[in-house]
Motif scaffolding. Sequence first.
Motif, short mmCIF file in Angstrom:
data_model
loop_
_atom_site.label_atom_id
_atom_site.label_comp_id
_atom_site.label_asym_id
_atom_site.label_seq_id
_atom_site.Cartn_x
_atom_site.Cartn_y
_atom_site.Cartn_z
N LYS A 1 45.09 36.76 47.49
CA LYS A 1 45.26 37.04 46.06
C LYS A 1 45.63 38.49 45.82
CE LYS A 1 42.56 33.16 44.88
NZ LYS A 1 41.35 32.55 45.15
N LEU A 2 44.98 39.39 46.52
CA LEU A 2 45.28 40.81 46.34
C LEU A 2 46.67 41.17 46.87
CD1 LEU A 2 41.83 42.34 47.30
CD2 LEU A 2 42.84 42.25 45.01
N LEU B 1 40.07 44.56 39.02
CA LEU B 1 40.95 43.57 39.64
C LEU B 1 40.38 42.16 39.49
CD1 LEU B 1 41.98 45.49 42.88
CD2 LEU B 1 43.41 45.01 40.88
N ILE B 2 39.08 42.03 39.60
CA ILE B 2 38.44 40.73 39.42
C ILE B 2 38.63 40.27 37.98
CG2 ILE B 2 36.22 39.53 39.34
CD1 ILE B 2 35.40 41.30 41.75
N ALA B 3 38.44 41.18 37.04
CA ALA B 3 38.61 40.84 35.62
C ALA B 3 40.04 40.39 35.33
CB ALA B 3 38.25 42.04 34.74
N GLU B 4 40.99 40.92 36.06
CA GLU B 4 42.39 40.53 35.87
C GLU B 4 42.74 39.29 36.68
OE1 GLU B 4 44.57 44.01 36.95
OE2 GLU B 4 43.88 45.16 35.22
N ASN B 5 41.71 38.65 37.26
CA ASN B 5 41.86 37.42 38.04
C ASN B 5 42.72 37.58 39.28
OD1 ASN B 5 40.23 35.83 36.34
ND2 ASN B 5 41.94 35.63 34.90
N LEU B 6 42.79 38.78 39.80
CA LEU B 6 43.52 38.98 41.05
C LEU B 6 42.69 38.56 42.24
CD1 LEU B 6 45.21 42.44 40.48
CD2 LEU B 6 46.17 40.17 40.12
N GLU B 7 41.36 38.60 42.09
CA GLU B 7 40.50 38.30 43.21
C GLU B 7 39.67 37.05 42.98
OE1 GLU B 7 38.62 41.81 44.87
OE2 GLU B 7 36.90 40.59 45.44
N ALA B 8 39.76 36.45 41.82
CA ALA B 8 38.96 35.27 41.52
C ALA B 8 39.43 34.10 42.37
CB ALA B 8 39.07 34.93 40.04
N PRO B 9 38.48 33.22 42.77
CA PRO B 9 38.87 32.06 43.59
C PRO B 9 39.75 31.07 42.86
CG PRO B 9 36.45 32.20 43.39
CD PRO B 9 37.05 33.32 42.62
#
Length: 162
Positions: free
Chosen positions: A85-86, A154-162
């Motif tokens: 994702k990243l 980055l998580i908030a921008e859904n770049l790292e979310a599953p």
Amino acid sequence: MLMRIHCLDRSPQPGYQSRLRFSHKSRIRAAAVTLLLSLLPMGKALAQHGQGPQYMYLLHCGGCHIENGSGMPPAIPDLRITMPKLASHDEGRAYMVQVPGASQAPVTDAQLTEIMNWMLRTFAEGTFRPYTETEVTQHRANKVLDILALRRQLIAENLEAP
């Protein structure tokens, strides 16, 4: 200066130390030199093997992310989940180079580029644009003061979310 020389077949008198015997320090030095000489072939093999990106990953990244990239979530991300994702976003690619374990590793930019590309091939399923040395140099030069805040962003921008 005259020195007494004794025949080797004659046993020394009680209390007499033969000059032909090595001192304790000399024996230790000889053992150390022998040990070092015996390790040279192994050291050469390790140095040659140690030039590869997998070895460098294990040396500089594997302590936290584990050999298989599984990490210790949530504190240490699982590279098998986060890297794909990243790696698909410029901000994520920059983040992966800027984490302290990567940006502060005692390796050259060329070596870090090799490590990052090996990690992409190993932990990120799919086809991703490989890092260039120029990209790694640029991202590495931009220090991030709060890497955890960047990861949260980055998580908030859904770049790292599953």
